[in-house]
Design a protein around this motif. Structure first.
Motif, mmCIF file in Angstrom:
data_model
loop_
_atom_site.group_PDB
_atom_site.id
_atom_site.type_symbol
_atom_site.label_atom_id
_atom_site.label_comp_id
_atom_site.label_asym_id
_atom_site.label_seq_id
_atom_site.Cartn_x
_atom_site.Cartn_y
_atom_site.Cartn_z
ATOM 1 N N GLY A 153 0.949 -1.315 0.096
ATOM 2 C CA GLY A 153 -0.040 0.051 0.078
ATOM 3 C C GLY A 153 0.726 1.211 0.163
ATOM 4 O O GLY A 153 2.069 1.236 0.547
ATOM 5 N N ILE A 154 0.247 2.287 -0.620
ATOM 6 C CA ILE A 154 1.038 3.642 -0.669
ATOM 7 C C ILE A 154 0.304 4.685 -0.266
ATOM 8 O O ILE A 154 -0.939 4.785 -0.794
ATOM 9 C CB ILE A 154 1.535 3.957 -2.246
ATOM 10 C CG1 ILE A 154 2.122 2.635 -2.774
ATOM 11 C CG2 ILE A 154 2.366 5.300 -1.970
ATOM 12 C CD1 ILE A 154 3.439 2.529 -2.078
ATOM 13 N N GLY A 155 0.403 5.488 0.539
ATOM 14 C CA GLY A 155 -0.376 6.654 1.072
ATOM 15 C C GLY A 155 0.687 7.624 1.694
ATOM 16 O O GLY A 155 1.722 7.844 1.266
ATOM 17 N N LEU A 156 -0.226 8.504 2.603
ATOM 18 C CA LEU A 156 0.506 9.610 3.182
ATOM 19 C C LEU A 156 0.407 9.554 4.435
ATOM 20 O O LEU A 156 -0.569 9.154 5.057
ATOM 21 C CB LEU A 156 -0.067 11.159 2.481
ATOM 22 C CG LEU A 156 -0.173 11.445 1.279
ATOM 23 C CD1 LEU A 156 -0.685 12.810 0.878
ATOM 24 C CD2 LEU A 156 1.443 11.386 0.513
ATOM 25 N N ALA A 257 0.122 15.120 -5.972
ATOM 26 C CA ALA A 257 1.416 15.081 -6.536
ATOM 27 C C ALA A 257 2.190 14.410 -5.571
ATOM 28 O O ALA A 257 3.107 13.420 -6.057
ATOM 29 C CB ALA A 257 1.959 16.496 -6.793
ATOM 30 N N MET A 258 2.574 14.743 -4.009
ATOM 31 C CA MET A 258 3.009 14.039 -3.502
ATOM 32 C C MET A 258 2.634 12.293 -3.330
ATOM 33 O O MET A 258 3.663 11.448 -3.372
ATOM 34 C CB MET A 258 2.882 14.339 -2.130
ATOM 35 C CG MET A 258 3.993 13.801 -0.971
ATOM 36 S SD MET A 258 5.772 13.601 -1.579
ATOM 37 C CE MET A 258 6.395 15.346 -1.337
ATOM 38 N N LEU A 259 1.730 12.121 -3.393
ATOM 39 C CA LEU A 259 1.038 10.730 -3.423
ATOM 40 C C LEU A 259 1.428 9.956 -4.595
ATOM 41 O O LEU A 259 1.864 8.942 -4.557
ATOM 42 C CB LEU A 259 -0.609 10.830 -3.077
ATOM 43 C CG LEU A 259 -1.353 9.472 -3.183
ATOM 44 C CD1 LEU A 259 -0.832 8.484 -2.088
ATOM 45 C CD2 LEU A 259 -2.789 9.703 -3.137
ATOM 46 N N GLY A 260 1.042 10.718 -5.484
ATOM 47 C CA GLY A 260 1.222 10.009 -7.002
ATOM 48 C C GLY A 260 2.551 9.822 -7.391
ATOM 49 O O GLY A 260 3.329 8.576 -7.552
ATOM 50 N N HIS A 278 -2.441 -0.098 -8.966
ATOM 51 C CA HIS A 278 -3.918 0.207 -8.563
ATOM 52 C C HIS A 278 -4.281 1.363 -8.053
ATOM 53 O O HIS A 278 -3.909 1.507 -7.008
ATOM 54 C CB HIS A 278 -4.275 -1.027 -7.616
ATOM 55 C CG HIS A 278 -5.903 -1.102 -7.364
ATOM 56 N ND1 HIS A 278 -6.487 -2.168 -6.958
ATOM 57 C CD2 HIS A 278 -6.888 -0.235 -7.855
ATOM 58 C CE1 HIS A 278 -7.695 -2.001 -6.936
ATOM 59 N NE2 HIS A 278 -8.065 -0.708 -7.501
ATOM 60 N N LEU A 279 -4.750 2.243 -8.970
ATOM 61 C CA LEU A 279 -5.192 3.618 -8.214
ATOM 62 C C LEU A 279 -6.636 3.534 -7.559
ATOM 63 O O LEU A 279 -7.627 3.386 -8.548
ATOM 64 C CB LEU A 279 -5.261 4.487 -9.463
ATOM 65 C CG LEU A 279 -4.196 4.443 -10.249
ATOM 66 C CD1 LEU A 279 -4.094 5.760 -11.612
ATOM 67 C CD2 LEU A 279 -2.719 4.939 -9.276
ATOM 68 N N ASN A 280 -6.496 3.623 -6.309
ATOM 69 C CA ASN A 280 -7.955 3.416 -5.838
ATOM 70 C C ASN A 280 -8.346 4.858 -5.675
ATOM 71 O O ASN A 280 -8.295 5.575 -4.649
ATOM 72 C CB ASN A 280 -7.737 2.783 -4.392
ATOM 73 C CG ASN A 280 -9.308 2.253 -3.715
ATOM 74 O OD1 ASN A 280 -10.115 1.784 -4.521
ATOM 75 N ND2 ASN A 280 -9.448 2.506 -2.408
ATOM 76 N N HIS A 283 -7.426 10.257 -6.796
ATOM 77 C CA HIS A 283 -6.384 11.375 -6.047
ATOM 78 C C HIS A 283 -5.035 10.980 -6.425
ATOM 79 O O HIS A 283 -4.129 11.474 -6.361
ATOM 80 C CB HIS A 283 -6.676 10.986 -4.480
ATOM 81 C CG HIS A 283 -7.989 11.355 -4.075
ATOM 82 N ND1 HIS A 283 -8.739 10.307 -3.112
ATOM 83 C CD2 HIS A 283 -8.745 12.274 -4.219
ATOM 84 C CE1 HIS A 283 -9.774 10.908 -2.845
ATOM 85 N NE2 HIS A 283 -9.943 12.005 -3.517
ATOM 86 N N ALA A 284 -4.976 9.371 -6.860
ATOM 87 C CA ALA A 284 -3.592 8.901 -7.080
ATOM 88 C C ALA A 284 -3.214 8.938 -8.372
ATOM 89 O O ALA A 284 -1.911 8.488 -8.887
ATOM 90 C CB ALA A 284 -3.397 7.412 -6.393
ATOM 91 N N ALA A 285 -4.142 9.616 -9.444
ATOM 92 C CA ALA A 285 -3.838 9.590 -10.830
ATOM 93 C C ALA A 285 -2.399 10.069 -11.338
ATOM 94 O O ALA A 285 -2.075 9.478 -12.180
ATOM 95 C CB ALA A 285 -4.818 10.144 -11.520
ATOM 96 N N LEU A 286 -1.776 10.889 -10.717
ATOM 97 C CA LEU A 286 -0.471 11.552 -11.011
ATOM 98 C C LEU A 286 0.695 10.516 -10.930
ATOM 99 O O LEU A 286 1.561 10.618 -11.620
ATOM 100 C CB LEU A 286 -0.163 12.630 -10.160
ATOM 101 C CG LEU A 286 -1.209 13.787 -10.222
ATOM 102 C CD1 LEU A 286 -0.744 14.892 -9.220
ATOM 103 C CD2 LEU A 286 -1.156 14.404 -11.674
#
Ligand SMILES: *Cc1c(COP(=O)(O)O)cnc(C)c1O
Length: 719
Positions: A153-156, A257-260, A278-280, A283-286
């Motif tokens: 998983g990737i997040g902030l 931008a930081m997330l993607g 997997h862009l859930n 928000h993560a489109a970048l």
């Protein structure tokens, strides 16, 4: 993934420090404290709680703080029974981490799926979620862990996370933020081999913003969280990842931008090349820009780079109304992303074209448009949402007709071990045999019918009584905090009846969720709350800090309690979050949902209620549109063709009708022993139809069978 993958890296010493503090018999608690796996194991929470119940409560269920702050560790270490529970849980975790990975096409521990989301609701002690999207993402990670799927998983890392809610005596919502530092959380820094922190940098608004990475273990699944509160960044840069869904649009785009881009760079920095992104939600489109940039750097033309990047991206959309999909003016996009475009080698005009949204005037830059154009497959989150999404995004895929728009659906599901109360799970284990959750055999489901009604009813009574106790305590404290007179505070001790029909409505207070329908016609609502067959209502929900309309709805609901004779029948619990949700969801007899269709993409709280024998009474929208079968709850068919005022009026009347004519009489139709057999029949129908179809096991199975399978995504070709 187990401890030896690149995502774990060298130990920072935090784990060793904790271990050093623990008496030897409790040493297994150190790795357990740094892995939220315990939170969905039977008896897992009790192990930590029993070390030091007072500290456990005051730490908000945070095992790292518990163990760092407790003065009772030596006593706990002398408790042989507790020590053997600690050891058993520790052995369980080690066994879980060393299980072989599941077989999934193209997905291996070295090439996992990277799951991107702006929020995660994993546990009440980690406040980096706001609502349904985050809790779903948390359930997704837990289910992936249970199924041994290689996923990361990737997040902030929001240090001031989601806000807390406090109502003043007039019912007006105020917000406050509590800082949580990574040192007090089950989060470990991601370090290089030399022990220094891995840093990524992203040009945001012209500034190279640096971010550290924290790793939270969710069973076998690592969750990497980017944190820009790093020395050397400007004040804005340091603040960037502080709060979730900040009100300012430009700041939000900076966070995205930081997330993607930052998230993609974090993966590269630790040597992970995901098989799939997997862009859930948009928000993560970048993140797709980083993939395209990699291809450009390798010498591809833009069309080739886009085609290659797409093969590695799948996108889940969660927003069924056009306005909810964020878009930016050219000036805003250039201001935030101009420098990043330059660095990625992607001309700004091309970047803007990838997210282009036509809306009559000047085109805008939309994150959902970008995600749709740069992914090999797109899916909505319920069957009905799929239909809507195809119609909504058809212009992007013109000249294809709506039916041929390549957006499929995978209906959301909820993580059973997280959301089914232990008492209910014990009951089903006892009658269906262990392992029933995963058994597709219909005979097991049929065995639900054979459970004696009085046993189901006894557990329902127990869960309702627990909620009443919990609500009384919370209500007393809420009133004290609000500065109410002590006489009024004391009344909360007597509020609610453990035997009364209990209706729940708790969720984010957005206008479309129509909380106000409950009080739309007081002449009909109030009699339901009075007399011998009175029902009682538990309400909870936060309004977004900048949404004054939603705050006025909270205030109107709050005012209901001032009506003569109903104050003991209505409780508004402040600060709806993961600390509150499980008791409320498990204890209510009826779970109400009144969205204005088609605004509810899916909704998941009704599924959680059903897992505990709660019955749904909901507008046919989102998941209930496919979940309601005529026999497993109640439905309101909303007429979408009339104007919203009339629609609200009709739906409110339909709600009162159902409550008066069906729900209340059925609940009070008892045998000599007090068991409502017809009601329990509904519970059984609800369990049979909802548990297998709307749990996250089914959801992940669907993702594996369709979305994650190369060449199986519906989105061949694109706009
Ligand atoms: C499940 C859940 C939600 C989602 O609720 P909906 O009714 O589907 O919007 C929101 N918040 C919390 C804390 C939850 O557990």
């Amino acid at each position: 993934m187990s401890g030896s993958t690149p995502a774990s890296g060298p130990d920072s010493g935090a784990l060793a420090r904790l271990k050093a503090r623990l008496p030897a018999p409790l040493s297994a608690l150190a790795p357990l404290a740094y892995n939220y796996w315990w939170s969905w194991q039977r008896g897992g929470e009790e192990v930590f709680r029993d070390v030091d119940p007072g500290r456990w409560a005051s730490s908000g269920g945070n095992p790292v703080r518990l163990l760092l702050e407790s003065a009772r560790l030596d006593e706990a270490a002398a408790d042989a029974a507790l020590v053997s529970r600690v050891e058993a849980l520790g052995i369980g975790l080690a066994a879980e981490l060393s299980r072989p990975c599941a077989e999934a096409e193209g997905v291996t521990p070295a090439r996992p799926i990277a799951f991107f989301c702006a929020e995660y609701g994993i546990h009440r002690s980690l406040p980096i979620y706001a609502g349904g999207l985050g809790v779903l993402a948390g359930d997704f990670l837990k289910e992936a862990s249970d199924r041994a799927l290689p996923l990361i998983g990737i997040g902030l890392f929001y240090r001031r996370g989601y806000f807390h809610q406090r109502l003043d005596p007039s019912g007006w919502q105020h917000e406050y933020w509590v800082s949580v530092g990574p040192d007090d959380l089950p989060a470990l820094p991601v370090l290089r081999a030399d022990g220094t922190p891995v840093l990524v940098q992203v040009p945001v608004r012209g500034e190279q913003v640096h971010a550290r990475i924290w790793r939270v273990h969710v069973g076998r699944v690592p969750l990497l969280l980017l944190d820009s509160d790093v020395e050397g960044n400007s004040a804005v840069g340091r603040w960037l990842t502080s709060r979730l869904y900040v009100g300012d649009r430009v700041l939000r785009l900076m966070q995205y931008a930081m997330l993607g881009i930052g998230g993609s760079r974090a993966l590269a920095a630790i040597g992970i090349t995901p098989s799939l992104f997997h862009l859930n939600e948009g928000h993560a489109a970048l993140a797709t820009l980083s993939l395209i940039a990699d291809e450009l750097r390798a010498g591809s033309s833009l069309p080739k780079a886009l085609a290659a990047a797409k093969e590695r991206v799948v996108f889940t959309t969660h927003t069924p109304v056009a306005a909810g999909n964020e878009s930016y003016g050219r000036g805003e996009a250039e201001f935030v992303l101009g420098a990043a475009a330059g660095e990625l080698g992607l001309p700004l005009e091309d970047l803007l074209a990838l997210g282009r949204r036509e809306n009559g005037g000047e085109p805008r830059f939309g994150l959902t448009e970008l995600a749709l154009r740069a992914s090999r497959s797109a899916n909505a989150v319920s069957r009905r949402h799929g239909q809507l999404a195809r119609a909504m995004w058809q212009p992007l895929f013109a000249p294809r007709p709506v039916d041929a728009v390549p957006v499929s659906h995978v209906t959301n599901g909820v993580h059973l071990p997280t959301w089914m109360a232990p008492a209910f799970r014990d009951l089903l284990d006892r009658h269906l045999g262990p392992g029933w959750e995963m058994d597709p055999d219909p005979a097991r489901k049929a065995a639900i019918d054979a459970i004696p009604d009085d046993e189901i009813w006894a557990v329902r009574n127990q869960l309702r009584a627990q909620l009443v106790r919990f609500a009384r305590v919370r209500s007393v404290v809420d009133r004290l905090e609000r500065g109410m007179p002590i006489g009024y505070v004391d009344e909360a001790e007597l509020a609610f009846d453990p035997a009364a029909l209990t209706i729940g409505f708790a969720r984010r207070v957005a206008s479309y969720k129509r909380l106000h329908l409950l009080v739309r016609n007081p002449a009909r609502a109030l009699p339901l709350l009075r007399g011998p067959r009175a029902l009682q209502v538990v309400l909870a929900g936060k309004a977004h800090p900048s949404d004054d309309d939603a705050k006025r709805i909270v205030q109107a609901i709050f005012a209901l309690k001032a009506e003569q004779g109903v104050s003991a029948r209505v409780i508004f619990l402040e600060d709806y979050d993961l600390a509150l949700a499980p008791s409320v969801l498990a204890g209510c007899d009826v779970w109400v949902n009144l969205p204005r269709p088609p605004n509810e993409a899916c909704g998941t709280s009704g599924m959680k209620a059903a897992l505990n024998g709660g019955l749904n009474l909901a507008v046919l929208d989102g998941w209930w549109w496919e979940g309601f079968d005529g026999h497993n709850g109640w439905a309101i068919r909303s007429d979408e063709s009339v104007d919203p005022w009339d629609q609200d009026g009709r739906d409110a009347e339909a709600l009162y009708d159902l409550l008066e004519r069906e729900v209340v009489p059925l609940f009070h139709d008892r045998d000599a022993a007090g068991v409502p057999h017809a009601w329990v029949r509904l519970i059984k129908a609800s369990l049979r139809s909802i548990v297998p179809a709307f749990c996250s096991t089914r959801m992940l199975r669907d993702y594996l069978a369709t979305v994650y399978r190369a060449g199986h995504g519906p989105a061949e070709g694109s706009a």
